[in-house]
Design a protein around this motif. Structure first.
Motif, PDB file in Angstrom:
ATOM      1  N   HIS A 186       6.741   3.708  -1.443  1.00 22.35           N
ATOM      2  CA  HIS A 186       6.133   4.898  -2.046  1.00 22.35           C
ATOM      3  C   HIS A 186       4.725   5.155  -1.519  1.00 22.35           C
ATOM      4  O   HIS A 186       3.958   5.920  -2.113  1.00 22.35           O
ATOM      5  CB  HIS A 186       6.135   4.776  -3.573  1.00 22.35           C
ATOM      6  CG  HIS A 186       7.490   4.991  -4.157  1.00 22.35           C
ATOM      7  ND1 HIS A 186       8.371   3.958  -4.393  1.00 22.35           N
ATOM      8  CD2 HIS A 186       8.137   6.129  -4.504  1.00 22.35           C
ATOM      9  CE1 HIS A 186       9.497   4.445  -4.873  1.00 22.35           C
ATOM     10  NE2 HIS A 186       9.386   5.757  -4.952  1.00 22.35           N
ATOM     11  N   GLY A 187       4.375   4.501  -0.414  1.00 17.18           N
ATOM     12  CA  GLY A 187       3.126   4.849   0.242  1.00 17.18           C
ATOM     13  C   GLY A 187       1.970   3.883   0.134  1.00 17.18           C
ATOM     14  O   GLY A 187       0.902   4.142   0.695  1.00 17.18           O
ATOM     15  N   VAL A 188       2.131   2.776  -0.586  1.00 18.49           N
ATOM     16  CA  VAL A 188       1.049   1.790  -0.619  1.00 18.49           C
ATOM     17  C   VAL A 188       0.959   1.159   0.771  1.00 18.49           C
ATOM     18  O   VAL A 188       1.977   0.719   1.315  1.00 18.49           O
ATOM     19  CB  VAL A 188       1.299   0.712  -1.702  1.00 18.49           C
ATOM     20  CG1 VAL A 188       0.320  -0.443  -1.568  1.00 18.49           C
ATOM     21  CG2 VAL A 188       1.215   1.335  -3.087  1.00 18.49           C
ATOM     22  N   PRO A 189      -0.236   1.124   1.362  1.00 16.99           N
ATOM     23  CA  PRO A 189      -0.372   0.544   2.704  1.00 16.99           C
ATOM     24  C   PRO A 189      -0.048  -0.952   2.713  1.00 16.99           C
ATOM     25  O   PRO A 189      -0.460  -1.689   1.821  1.00 16.99           O
ATOM     26  CB  PRO A 189      -1.847   0.767   3.053  1.00 16.99           C
ATOM     27  CG  PRO A 189      -2.354   1.762   2.071  1.00 16.99           C
ATOM     28  CD  PRO A 189      -1.495   1.645   0.848  1.00 16.99           C
ATOM     29  N   VAL A 190       0.664  -1.398   3.743  1.00 22.96           N
ATOM     30  CA  VAL A 190       1.061  -2.805   3.836  1.00 22.96           C
ATOM     31  C   VAL A 190      -0.159  -3.713   3.953  1.00 22.96           C
ATOM     32  O   VAL A 190      -0.118  -4.857   3.505  1.00 22.96           O
ATOM     33  CB  VAL A 190       2.069  -3.035   4.984  1.00 22.96           C
ATOM     34  CG1 VAL A 190       1.393  -2.910   6.344  1.00 22.96           C
ATOM     35  CG2 VAL A 190       2.764  -4.383   4.846  1.00 22.96           C
ATOM     36  N   ASP A 191      -1.252  -3.199   4.519  1.00 23.09           N
ATOM     37  CA  ASP A 191      -2.465  -4.014   4.661  1.00 23.09           C
ATOM     38  C   ASP A 191      -3.516  -3.680   3.611  1.00 23.09           C
ATOM     39  O   ASP A 191      -4.719  -3.913   3.819  1.00 23.09           O
ATOM     40  CB  ASP A 191      -3.037  -3.865   6.078  1.00 23.09           C
ATOM     41  CG  ASP A 191      -2.200  -4.606   7.105  1.00 23.09           C
ATOM     42  OD1 ASP A 191      -1.697  -5.707   6.804  1.00 23.09           O
ATOM     43  OD2 ASP A 191      -2.029  -4.075   8.220  1.00 23.09           O
ATOM     44  N   LEU A 192      -3.075  -3.180   2.468  1.00 25.91           N
ATOM     45  CA  LEU A 192      -3.976  -2.922   1.348  1.00 25.91           C
ATOM     46  C   LEU A 192      -4.751  -4.189   1.021  1.00 25.91           C
ATOM     47  O   LEU A 192      -4.180  -5.281   0.982  1.00 25.91           O
ATOM     48  CB  LEU A 192      -3.160  -2.490   0.124  1.00 25.91           C
ATOM     49  CG  LEU A 192      -3.953  -2.273  -1.163  1.00 25.91           C
ATOM     50  CD1 LEU A 192      -4.715  -0.953  -1.079  1.00 25.91           C
ATOM     51  CD2 LEU A 192      -3.008  -2.254  -2.360  1.00 25.91           C
ATOM     52  N   ALA A 193      -6.053  -4.058   0.809  1.00 30.70           N
ATOM     53  CA  ALA A 193      -6.885  -5.214   0.489  1.00 30.70           C
ATOM     54  C   ALA A 193      -7.625  -4.971  -0.826  1.00 30.70           C
ATOM     55  O   ALA A 193      -7.972  -3.839  -1.155  1.00 30.70           O
ATOM     56  CB  ALA A 193      -7.885  -5.471   1.606  1.00 30.70           C
TER      57      ALA A 193
END
Length: 136
Positions: A38-45
């Motif tokens: 649903h759009g959460v970035p895979v490299d979210l920090a």
């Protein structure tokens, strides 16, 4: 001016990010993958620079680590303390996580301490296929 339909407010974005981090930390792979879809970035920090991969690695969730790697997570993304996911997994003695990260090409010399240094400090050289005396 109101936000476009479907856009999240900054508060809601922060909540989603916190939930995604919790899912990674808890190894709730299927739910985390739904967030990514649903759009959460895979490299979210998070605020400390810990990516979803770092959180899953540190907490020993090999399935989640593999899924994040499969979605293109940066295996060398270091947190705000210059720690890498593989060094965190070595610190915790997480063999399956270390293997997944190494297989994905994690840089064993990046970060402070590097993965090699962490393995030596914590006596986990065997997880890298190296004996404590440095011989393979």
């Amino acid at each position: 001016m109101s936000e476009p339909t479907g856009a999240l407010s900054p508060e809601d974005s922060a909540r989603v990010a916190a939930l995604a981090a919790d899912l990674a930390r808890e190894g709730r792979t299927a739910e985390l993958l739904e967030f990514l879809e649903h759009g959460v970035p895979v490299d979210l920090a998070d605020g400390d620079g810990n990516t979803l991969l770092m959180l899953a690695s540190y907490h020993g969730h090999a399935e989640t680590v593999a899924a994040l790697i499969g979605r293109g997570a940066d295996v060398d993304a270091r947190n705000g303390r210059d720690q890498s996911p593989v060094a965190g997994a070595l610190f915790k003695g997480e063999k399956a996580v270390v293997q997944a990260l190494v297989a994905a090409g994690a840089d064993l010399d990046a970060g402070t301490p590097s993965a090699r240094q962490a393995a030596e400090m914590f006596g986990t050289q065997a997880l890298l296929g190296v004996e404590p005396d440095g011989e393979r």
